[in-house]
Design a protein around this motif. Structure first.
Motif, short mmCIF file in Angstrom:
data_model
loop_
_atom_site.label_atom_id
_atom_site.label_comp_id
_atom_site.label_asym_id
_atom_site.label_seq_id
_atom_site.Cartn_x
_atom_site.Cartn_y
_atom_site.Cartn_z
N TYR A 1 0.84 -1.20 0.00
CA TYR A 1 0.00 0.00 0.00
C TYR A 1 0.88 1.25 0.00
CZ TYR A 1 -3.48 3.35 1.78
OH TYR A 1 -4.32 4.42 1.95
N ALA A 2 0.72 2.10 -1.00
CA ALA A 2 1.54 3.31 -1.11
C ALA A 2 0.83 4.37 -1.96
CB ALA A 2 2.91 2.97 -1.69
N PRO A 3 -0.34 4.86 -1.53
CA PRO A 3 -1.10 5.80 -2.35
C PRO A 3 -0.38 7.11 -2.61
CG PRO A 3 -1.98 5.68 -0.12
CD PRO A 3 -0.99 4.57 -0.24
N LYS A 4 0.36 7.63 -1.63
CA LYS A 4 1.06 8.90 -1.81
C LYS A 4 2.17 8.77 -2.85
CE LYS A 4 0.13 10.78 2.80
NZ LYS A 4 0.72 11.28 4.06
N LYS A 5 2.90 7.66 -2.81
CA LYS A 5 3.97 7.44 -3.77
C LYS A 5 3.41 7.30 -5.18
CE LYS A 5 7.38 7.23 -0.78
NZ LYS A 5 8.45 8.27 -0.76
N VAL A 6 2.31 6.57 -5.30
CA VAL A 6 1.69 6.37 -6.62
C VAL A 6 1.18 7.70 -7.17
CG1 VAL A 6 -0.23 5.27 -7.84
CG2 VAL A 6 1.06 3.98 -6.10
N HIS A 7 0.52 8.48 -6.31
CA HIS A 7 -0.02 9.78 -6.75
C HIS A 7 1.09 10.73 -7.16
CE1 HIS A 7 -2.89 13.05 -7.01
NE2 HIS A 7 -2.12 13.78 -6.23
N LYS A 8 2.17 10.76 -6.40
CA LYS A 8 3.29 11.64 -6.72
C LYS A 8 3.95 11.25 -8.03
CE LYS A 8 7.60 13.49 -4.81
NZ LYS A 8 8.54 13.47 -3.65
N ALA A 9 4.14 9.96 -8.24
CA ALA A 9 4.76 9.48 -9.48
C ALA A 9 3.87 9.81 -10.68
CB ALA A 9 5.00 7.97 -9.40
N ALA A 10 2.55 9.68 -10.50
CA ALA A 10 1.62 9.97 -11.59
C ALA A 10 1.62 11.46 -11.92
CB ALA A 10 0.21 9.52 -11.21
N GLU A 11 1.69 12.30 -10.89
CA GLU A 11 1.67 13.75 -11.09
C GLU A 11 2.94 14.25 -11.76
OE1 GLU A 11 0.88 15.82 -7.43
OE2 GLU A 11 -1.19 16.20 -8.06
N LEU A 12 4.09 13.74 -11.32
CA LEU A 12 5.38 14.22 -11.80
C LEU A 12 5.91 13.41 -12.99
CD1 LEU A 12 7.11 14.89 -8.35
CD2 LEU A 12 5.84 16.50 -9.80
N GLY A 13 5.23 12.32 -13.31
CA GLY A 13 5.68 11.49 -14.42
C GLY A 13 6.95 10.73 -14.12
N GLY A 14 7.20 10.47 -12.83
CA GLY A 14 8.42 9.77 -12.43
C GLY A 14 8.19 8.28 -12.27
N SER A 15 9.27 7.57 -12.04
CA SER A 15 9.20 6.12 -11.85
C SER A 15 9.03 5.80 -10.38
CB SER A 15 10.47 5.46 -12.39
OG SER A 15 10.49 4.08 -12.05
N LEU A 16 8.33 4.71 -10.11
CA LEU A 16 8.17 4.25 -8.74
C LEU A 16 9.34 3.36 -8.31
CD1 LEU A 16 4.37 3.33 -8.59
CD2 LEU A 16 5.53 5.02 -7.17
N LEU A 17 10.17 2.96 -9.24
CA LEU A 17 11.26 2.05 -8.92
C LEU A 17 12.35 2.77 -8.14
CD1 LEU A 17 11.61 -0.01 -12.21
CD2 LEU A 17 10.32 -0.53 -10.16
N SER A 18 12.61 2.30 -6.93
CA SER A 18 13.60 2.94 -6.08
C SER A 18 13.94 2.01 -4.93
CB SER A 18 13.06 4.26 -5.53
OG SER A 18 13.93 4.79 -4.55
N GLU A 19 15.18 2.11 -4.43
CA GLU A 19 15.58 1.34 -3.26
C GLU A 19 15.18 2.05 -1.97
OE1 GLU A 19 16.78 -1.54 -3.00
OE2 GLU A 19 17.64 -2.09 -4.94
N VAL A 20 14.67 3.28 -2.10
CA VAL A 20 14.40 4.11 -0.93
C VAL A 20 13.15 3.68 -0.17
CG1 VAL A 20 13.93 6.47 -0.14
CG2 VAL A 20 15.57 6.08 -1.99
#
Length: 202
Positions: free
Chosen positions: A140-159
């Protein structure tokens, strides 16, 4: 309607996302599906790229050409959400896929990215009804998904957890050992289907 599918058409239609990653996006769903045209496109793409990633919504798998893409894929990735409808679709697909040919794999992924509802099924219940465990779970990661969708970035990260889960899924698709930190496709977005060929671009 495009009659001739050639290298020039593919080059003009594909959007370059990264140095070795291209996106061919559908402009919409036609009312009348052209199975032959779809198969011609698939054959043309296999001549140009090393790896083909097909995002195939379950409701389109009733079309023979699209279904063949899934059934013939080297790696089949089935994404299941914790709902009764998704459970039924995944169970039906697993039954349809049946016995796999040599070196063919099916990965089962539980998608919890958008969270659970009061009607959501537990992972244990899903696995019991499917008759197998999930190979990967996207947390579950709604904030990460929303941010990636808004900025057009990738969700792939070790962070963060969802990024690590997607990296593990990407490496599993490629058959990369979990000990290898630098995956060739470390910036790939989540994909539902992987179709691999051995010639052309990456």
């Amino acid at each position: 309607e495009q009659k001739n599918i050639d290298k020039l058409l593919i080059e003009r239609s594909c959007l370059r996302v990264e140095q070795r990653l291209y996106l061919l996006k559908s402009l919409g769903q036609k009312y009348h599906f052209d199975s032959q045209g779809y198969q011609k496109l698939a054959q043309a793409l296999t001549q140009e790229f090393n790896y083909l990633l097909w995002d195939l919504p379950a409701h389109l798998l009733i079309e023979q050409g699209i279904a063949d893409t899934l059934f013939n894929a080297d790696v089949q990735v089935l994404v299941c959400s914790p709902s009764l409808a998704s459970l039924r679709q995944c169970k039906a697909l697993l039954t349809q896929l049946g016995e796999q040919r040599y070196a063919q794999r099916t990965l089962l992924v539980l998608n919890l990215l958008h969270g659970n509802s009061e009607h959501s099924l537990s992972q244990t219940m899903l696995e019991q009804h499917l008759g197998r465990s999930f190979d990967h779970v996207l947390p579950y990661a709604p904030k990460k998904v929303h941010k990636a969708a808004e900025l057009g970035g990738s969700l792939l990260s070790e962070v963060h957890g969802v990024g690590r889960s997607l990296l593990a899924l990407s490496e599993d698709i490629l058959g990369v050992s979990q000990q290898v930190n630098n995956s060739l496709f470390a910036r790939f977005m989540p994909l539902r289907n992987w179709y691999k060929k051995s010639s052309g671009k990456a």
